[in-house]
Design an enzyme around this catalytic site. Sequence first.
Site, mmCIF file in Angstrom:
data_model
loop_
_atom_site.group_PDB
_atom_site.id
_atom_site.type_symbol
_atom_site.label_atom_id
_atom_site.label_comp_id
_atom_site.label_asym_id
_atom_site.label_seq_id
_atom_site.Cartn_x
_atom_site.Cartn_y
_atom_site.Cartn_z
ATOM 1 C CG HIS A 1 -15.600 2.910 -11.968
ATOM 2 N ND1 HIS A 1 -15.046 4.135 -11.712
ATOM 3 C CD2 HIS A 1 -14.583 2.133 -12.424
ATOM 4 C CE1 HIS A 1 -13.756 4.105 -12.017
ATOM 5 N NE2 HIS A 1 -13.442 2.908 -12.438
ATOM 6 C CD GLU B 1 -14.161 -1.443 -14.628
ATOM 7 O OE1 GLU B 1 -14.698 -0.334 -14.789
ATOM 8 O OE2 GLU B 1 -12.931 -1.612 -14.658
ATOM 9 C CG HIS C 1 -10.814 -0.356 -10.626
ATOM 10 N ND1 HIS C 1 -9.667 0.389 -10.424
ATOM 11 C CD2 HIS C 1 -11.538 0.310 -11.564
ATOM 12 C CE1 HIS C 1 -9.711 1.470 -11.203
ATOM 13 N NE2 HIS C 1 -10.830 1.452 -11.889
ATOM 14 C CG ASP D 1 -10.951 5.255 -13.753
ATOM 15 O OD1 ASP D 1 -11.823 4.931 -14.576
ATOM 16 O OD2 ASP D 1 -10.499 4.493 -12.878
#
Lengths: 93, 161
Positions: free
Chosen positions: B96, B40, B98, B109
């Site tokens: 970010h 990630e 996935h 999250d």
Amino acid sequence: MSVEVRLPTVLRSHAGGNSIVIALGSTVGEVLEDLSRNYPDMKGRLLGEDGSLHRFVNVYVNDDDVRYLNQLDTRVADGDTISILPAVAGGES
Amino acid sequence: MVCAVFSGGLRCGYPGLVLYLPADVHQEILAHCIAGLPDEACGLIAGHPGTGLVERCYTTRNIAASARVYTVDPREHLAADRDAEACGWEIIGVFHSHTHTAPYPSATDVSQAPDPSWHYLLISLANPDPALRSYSISGSEVVEEPVAVCSGYNSNLTRQE
């Protein structure tokens, strides 16, 4: 020791809307205790139930993350700047 | 340049903010996420609080070095925060990737979302064409925000088409 503490947006409402406050202490732990005395709503955001630094905040003395120094025992000097930022983490699991 | 609406749609009467993302910032975010594979990738976005206007992103290291979780490098976060402030901006969100799942905030999250005023950008790399979405997260409430990719803003902070 008197130090300047820079607060993240999310904590400013607990400190009368201020982004910078002055706190007293000779270690990071004492500075956070002083902050918590002056702004009681902040305590649970800064320290965990066991009294250690809350896992969801990062605290810096000048440029250094106190987790890589002596944590709450990190010494501070007059004129140091303490910065508090949220720890930013997550993920798909 | 005509703004492209990537998600959600600019609904009439939409109650929240639209996230305006300059095209170069959009590209930089996608490139950083792809470069971070198989892990990630993450970074911060800076702009004008309360407006949805993004000025730039700060790509950061994922110190968790994991394909399933991320942690923004705390030192890079501090540097980004100072730089944004010097420019008259603030850090207003985080992005970010996935790597294998949909661009929707995970339970992690949501539970770790640090600031209800932030924008939370998710980039899914599950398909060859990356998908970028933005959300506000307040407590356990997750609300998707429309994302408009634009060319930038003029001096009055009016979006340039």
